[in-house]
Design an enzyme around this catalytic site. Structure first.
Site, PDB file in Angstrom:
ATOM      1  N   ARG A  14       0.842  -1.206   0.000  1.00 53.21           N
ATOM      2  CA  ARG A  14       0.000   0.000   0.000  1.00 53.21           C
ATOM      3  C   ARG A  14       0.882   1.263   0.000  1.00 53.21           C
ATOM      4  O   ARG A  14       1.035   1.917  -1.024  1.00 53.21           O
ATOM      5  CB  ARG A  14      -0.953  -0.052   1.207  1.00 53.21           C
ATOM      6  CG  ARG A  14      -2.079   0.977   1.155  1.00 53.21           C
ATOM      7  CD  ARG A  14      -1.665   2.372   1.560  1.00 53.21           C
ATOM      8  NE  ARG A  14      -1.122   2.451   2.931  1.00 53.21           N
ATOM      9  CZ  ARG A  14      -0.615   3.560   3.431  1.00 53.21           C
ATOM     10  NH1 ARG A  14      -0.559   4.678   2.725  1.00 53.21           N
ATOM     11  NH2 ARG A  14      -0.099   3.563   4.650  1.00 53.21           N
ATOM     12  N   ASP A  15       1.498   1.565   1.133  1.00 52.43           N
ATOM     13  CA  ASP A  15       2.296   2.798   1.232  1.00 52.43           C
ATOM     14  C   ASP A  15       3.455   2.739   0.236  1.00 52.43           C
ATOM     15  O   ASP A  15       3.806   3.735  -0.394  1.00 52.43           O
ATOM     16  CB  ASP A  15       2.835   2.937   2.663  1.00 52.43           C
ATOM     17  CG  ASP A  15       3.096   4.382   3.079  1.00 52.43           C
ATOM     18  OD1 ASP A  15       3.179   5.243   2.200  1.00 52.43           O
ATOM     19  OD2 ASP A  15       3.225   4.633   4.288  1.00 52.43           O
ATOM     20  N   HIS A 206       5.443   4.542  12.678  1.00 52.47           N
ATOM     21  CA  HIS A 206       5.351   4.480  11.201  1.00 52.47           C
ATOM     22  C   HIS A 206       6.277   5.580  10.670  1.00 52.47           C
ATOM     23  O   HIS A 206       5.867   6.730  10.529  1.00 52.47           O
ATOM     24  CB  HIS A 206       3.891   4.704  10.796  1.00 52.47           C
ATOM     25  CG  HIS A 206       3.630   4.752   9.326  1.00 52.47           C
ATOM     26  ND1 HIS A 206       2.959   3.752   8.643  1.00 52.47           N
ATOM     27  CD2 HIS A 206       3.921   5.680   8.384  1.00 52.47           C
ATOM     28  CE1 HIS A 206       2.847   4.071   7.366  1.00 52.47           C
ATOM     29  NE2 HIS A 206       3.418   5.244   7.180  1.00 52.47           N
ATOM     30  N   HIS A 208       8.904   7.290   8.052  1.00 49.83           N
ATOM     31  CA  HIS A 208       9.472   7.399   6.701  1.00 49.83           C
ATOM     32  C   HIS A 208      10.936   7.815   6.828  1.00 49.83           C
ATOM     33  O   HIS A 208      11.339   8.412   7.824  1.00 49.83           O
ATOM     34  CB  HIS A 208       8.648   8.388   5.867  1.00 49.83           C
ATOM     35  CG  HIS A 208       7.339   7.801   5.412  1.00 49.83           C
ATOM     36  ND1 HIS A 208       7.164   7.267   4.156  1.00 49.83           N
ATOM     37  CD2 HIS A 208       6.159   7.630   6.064  1.00 49.83           C
ATOM     38  CE1 HIS A 208       5.920   6.805   4.044  1.00 49.83           C
ATOM     39  NE2 HIS A 208       5.292   7.010   5.186  1.00 49.83           N
ATOM     40  N   CYS A 239       4.301   9.384   0.182  1.00 49.61           N
ATOM     41  CA  CYS A 239       2.901   9.797   0.128  1.00 49.61           C
ATOM     42  C   CYS A 239       2.712  10.768  -1.018  1.00 49.61           C
ATOM     43  O   CYS A 239       3.444  11.755  -1.114  1.00 49.61           O
ATOM     44  CB  CYS A 239       2.482  10.439   1.449  1.00 49.61           C
ATOM     45  SG  CYS A 239       0.800  11.073   1.397  1.00 49.61           S
ATOM     46  N   ASN A 248       8.963   4.317   3.433  1.00 48.43           N
ATOM     47  CA  ASN A 248       9.021   3.940   4.840  1.00 48.43           C
ATOM     48  C   ASN A 248      10.382   3.344   5.129  1.00 48.43           C
ATOM     49  O   ASN A 248      11.106   2.945   4.225  1.00 48.43           O
ATOM     50  CB  ASN A 248       7.986   2.847   5.134  1.00 48.43           C
ATOM     51  CG  ASN A 248       6.574   3.329   4.925  1.00 48.43           C
ATOM     52  OD1 ASN A 248       6.089   3.346   3.810  1.00 48.43           O
ATOM     53  ND2 ASN A 248       5.936   3.736   5.990  1.00 48.43           N
TER      54      ASN A 248
HETATM   55  P1  HMG Z   1     -13.496  13.880  -2.187  1.00 48.08           P
HETATM   56  O1  HMG Z   1     -13.326  14.298  -3.610  1.00 48.08           O
HETATM   57  O2  HMG Z   1     -13.561  14.954  -1.140  1.00 48.08           O
HETATM   58  O3  HMG Z   1     -14.743  12.892  -1.990  1.00 48.08           O
HETATM   59  O4  HMG Z   1     -12.314  12.880  -1.826  1.00 48.08           O
HETATM   60  P2  HMG Z   1     -16.267  13.067  -2.243  1.00 48.08           P
HETATM   61  O5  HMG Z   1     -16.965  12.348  -1.131  1.00 48.08           O
HETATM   62  O6  HMG Z   1     -16.617  14.511  -2.511  1.00 48.08           O
HETATM   63  O7  HMG Z   1     -16.478  12.218  -3.606  1.00 48.08           O
HETATM   64  C1  HMG Z   1     -15.876  12.614  -4.825  1.00 48.08           C
HETATM   65  C2  HMG Z   1     -15.713  11.397  -5.721  1.00 48.08           C
HETATM   66  O8  HMG Z   1     -14.864  10.434  -5.091  1.00 48.08           O
HETATM   67  C3  HMG Z   1     -17.027  10.689  -5.992  1.00 48.08           C
HETATM   68  O9  HMG Z   1     -16.889  10.087  -7.285  1.00 48.08           O
HETATM   69  C4  HMG Z   1     -17.029   9.603  -4.973  1.00 48.08           C
HETATM   70  O10 HMG Z   1     -17.823   8.507  -5.338  1.00 48.08           O
HETATM   71  C5  HMG Z   1     -15.562   9.205  -4.943  1.00 48.08           C
HETATM   72  P3  HMG Z   1     -17.406  10.826  -8.637  1.00 48.08           P
HETATM   73  O11 HMG Z   1     -18.862  11.068  -8.373  1.00 48.08           O
HETATM   74  O12 HMG Z   1     -16.606  12.093  -8.759  1.00 48.08           O
HETATM   75  O13 HMG Z   1     -17.101   9.814  -9.725  1.00 48.08           O
HETATM   76  N1  HMG Z   1     -15.174   8.580  -3.668  1.00 48.08           N
HETATM   77  C6  HMG Z   1     -14.515   7.408  -3.584  1.00 48.08           C
HETATM   78  N2  HMG Z   1     -14.075   6.546  -4.528  1.00 48.08           N
HETATM   79  C7  HMG Z   1     -13.443   5.445  -4.100  1.00 48.08           C
HETATM   80  N3  HMG Z   1     -13.211   5.173  -2.807  1.00 48.08           N
HETATM   81  C8  HMG Z   1     -13.643   5.995  -1.845  1.00 48.08           C
HETATM   82  C9  HMG Z   1     -14.329   7.168  -2.223  1.00 48.08           C
HETATM   83  N4  HMG Z   1     -14.864   8.198  -1.531  1.00 48.08           N
HETATM   84  C10 HMG Z   1     -15.377   9.040  -2.431  1.00 48.08           C
HETATM   85  N5  HMG Z   1     -13.416   5.697  -0.569  1.00 48.08           N
HETATM   86  C11 HMG Z   1     -11.312  11.100  -0.598  1.00 48.08           C
HETATM   87  C12 HMG Z   1     -12.190  12.331  -0.527  1.00 48.08           C
HETATM   88  C13 HMG Z   1     -10.975  10.717   0.823  1.00 48.08           C
HETATM   89  C14 HMG Z   1     -12.084   9.979  -1.273  1.00 48.08           C
HETATM   90  C15 HMG Z   1     -10.033  11.440  -1.410  1.00 48.08           C
HETATM   91  O14 HMG Z   1      -9.469  12.600  -0.900  1.00 48.08           O
HETATM   92  C16 HMG Z   1      -9.042  10.334  -1.420  1.00 48.08           C
HETATM   93  O15 HMG Z   1      -9.269   9.269  -1.968  1.00 48.08           O
HETATM   94  N6  HMG Z   1      -7.868  10.554  -0.827  1.00 48.08           N
HETATM   95  C17 HMG Z   1      -6.871   9.495  -0.764  1.00 48.08           C
HETATM   96  C18 HMG Z   1      -5.638   9.981  -0.183  1.00 48.08           C
HETATM   97  C19 HMG Z   1      -4.659   8.856  -0.006  1.00 48.08           C
HETATM   98  O16 HMG Z   1      -4.911   7.698  -0.315  1.00 48.08           O
HETATM   99  N7  HMG Z   1      -3.488   9.238   0.483  1.00 48.08           N
HETATM  100  C20 HMG Z   1      -2.430   8.307   0.743  1.00 48.08           C
HETATM  101  C21 HMG Z   1      -2.709   7.441   1.917  1.00 48.08           C
HETATM  102  S1  HMG Z   1      -2.447   8.261   3.490  1.00 48.08           S
HETATM  103  C22 HMG Z   1      -0.736   8.076   3.768  1.00 48.08           C
HETATM  104  O17 HMG Z   1      -0.016   7.652   2.908  1.00 48.08           O
HETATM  105  C23 HMG Z   1      -0.199   8.389   5.144  1.00 48.08           C
HETATM  106  C24 HMG Z   1       0.065   7.143   5.968  1.00 48.08           C
HETATM  107  O18 HMG Z   1       0.954   6.246   5.325  1.00 48.08           O
HETATM  108  C25 HMG Z   1       0.673   7.531   7.329  1.00 48.08           C
HETATM  109  C26 HMG Z   1       1.868   8.494   7.191  1.00 48.08           C
HETATM  110  O19 HMG Z   1       2.859   8.120   6.551  1.00 48.08           O
HETATM  111  O20 HMG Z   1       1.734   9.581   7.708  1.00 48.08           O
HETATM  112  C27 HMG Z   1      -1.244   6.366   6.253  1.00 48.08           C
HETATM  113 MG    MG Z   2       3.102   6.409   5.309  1.00 48.17          MG
END
Ligand code: HMG
Ligand code: MG
Length: 301
Positions: A14-15, A206, A208, A239, A248
């Site tokens: 994933r990450d 966690h 990086h 990210c 990481n």
């Molecule tokens: P949004 O645009 O605000 O969502 O995104 P919305 O509710 O307004 O919906 C907009 C569109 O997204 C719609 O589709 C929804 O159906 C769809 P459309 O009508 O435009 O075709 N939608 C989704 N589709 C699939 N799966 C879903 C979903 N929810 C809504 N769950 C949202 C909000 C959270 C979805 C968006 O901002 C997003 O997907 N962000 C992902 C960010 C991400 O994955 N970042 C990396 C992971 S975090 C990380 O790496 C940190 C970590 O490792 C820890 C660290 O290192 O600190 C964990």
């Molecule tokens: Mg991370």
């Protein structure tokens, strides 16, 4: 300080992969997960049920979970930012999910398009649905040391968000040094603040490795009492919403470090190094782990 069991949560699939520009096939991702399980990993974060528009590399989340062979004793958590993601994950048999919040407002907006308070509100129905379905929920806090947009983050702020996640029912809170600027001193100060609100036994590190401090931060956190660490095979990752953030800490490096400290991870380092060399080959680069490079040099010599 010896003989402790340490759980490693492998976040490579994933990450590690979420930021890869070249599209990887579901077959490769499934093979990676299988090989990691073969090396002894028992917690493997498999994918993210996030928007494919935001993170294209995770767009095959449903297909991957449908095809993933489940090994007994292995957990395959997936990220779920909201109820939509949770429901999609549940439909394809997820038994563990992770919600993810941040200790920085700007990062929260850039990463999940809402404020920290809004994100916590969105998690409430996820927690409720998970309770009903018997699904375990892990919580993440990003930017536990610093934010790529706002700079240093106060430990008290991290503690507040971690306590909210714990309070709403997350069985464990993983503390993300998203941009890897932490040092043993700043990470320990953060842990002190968080541990005053959440039991140490329910915290994970966690880290990086952008600034090369991640192994040192794992060692400091282990000395502090943490027994769960997230890591990514070969140090893959970054990210997409934290510019310049690298992967990481490499799982191989954590296993080697902990072995040296007398801790037991249950992971076969030689087999893990083979997985690291294999996935690095698929991605067309050298393994990001110094331990793997040293092991391979020793074999070749
Ligand atoms: P949004 O645009 O605000 O969502 O995104 P919305 O509710 O307004 O919906 C907009 C569109 O997204 C719609 O589709 C929804 O159906 C769809 P459309 O009508 O435009 O075709 N939608 C989704 N589709 C699939 N799966 C879903 C979903 N929810 C809504 N769950 C949202 C909000 C959270 C979805 C968006 O901002 C997003 O997907 N962000 C992902 C960010 C991400 O994955 N970042 C990396 C992971 S975090 C990380 O790496 C940190 C970590 O490792 C820890 C660290 O290192 O600190 C964990
Ligand atoms: Mg991370």
């Amino acid at each position: 300080m010896s003989g402790h069991q340490v759980r490693i949560v492998e976040v490579g699939p994933r990450d590690g992969l979420q930021n890869e520009k070249q599209p990887l096939s579901t077959d490769v991702k499934l093979e990676l997960i299988e090989r990691l399980a073969g090396a002894g990993l028992r917690d493997i974060e498999a994918t993210a049920f996030v928007s494919p528009k935001w993170v294209p590399q995770m767009a095959d989340h449903a297909e991957l979970m449908r095809r993933l062979p489940r090994r007994p004793g292995v957990s395959y958590p997936v990220l779920t930012p909201n109820l939509k993601g949770f429901e999609a994950a549940l439909e394809v048999g997820a038994t563990e999910v992770a919600v993810f919040a941040a200790a920085s407002e700007t990062f929260s907006q850039k990463n999940i398009n809402c404020s920290v308070a809004e994100s916590l509100q969105r998690f409430e129905p996820v927690m409720e649905a998970a309770r009903i379905a018997g699904v375990k929920v892990r919580g993440y806090v990003s930017c536990v040391v610093a934010c790529p947009y706002e700079g240093p983050v106060a430990p008290a702020r991290v503690a507040e968000v971690a306590a909210r996640l714990h309070g709403m029912g997350c069985y464990e809170v993983s503390l993300g040094d998203t941009i890897g600027t932490g040092t043993p001193a700043s990470v320990t100060a953060m842990l002190e603040a968080v541990a005053a609100r959440v039991p140490v036994g329910q915290l994970a590190g966690h880290y990086h490795d952008t600034w090369g401090m991640a192994v040192a931060n794992v060692a400091a956190s282990y000395a502090f009492g943490l027994r769960v660490f997230d890591a990514s095979v070969s140090g893959l990752g970054g990210c997409p919403y934290a510019k310049g953030a690298s992967g990481n800490v490499a799982t191989e490096d954590v296993v080697y470090l902990l072995r040296g400290l007398g801790a037991d991870t249950g992971i076969d380092l030689d087999r893990l190094a083979e997985v690291s060399a294999w996935i690095s080959g698929v991605l067309g680069r050298e393994p990001g782990s110094k331990v793997t490079r040293a092991l391979r040099a020793a074999c070749a010599g």
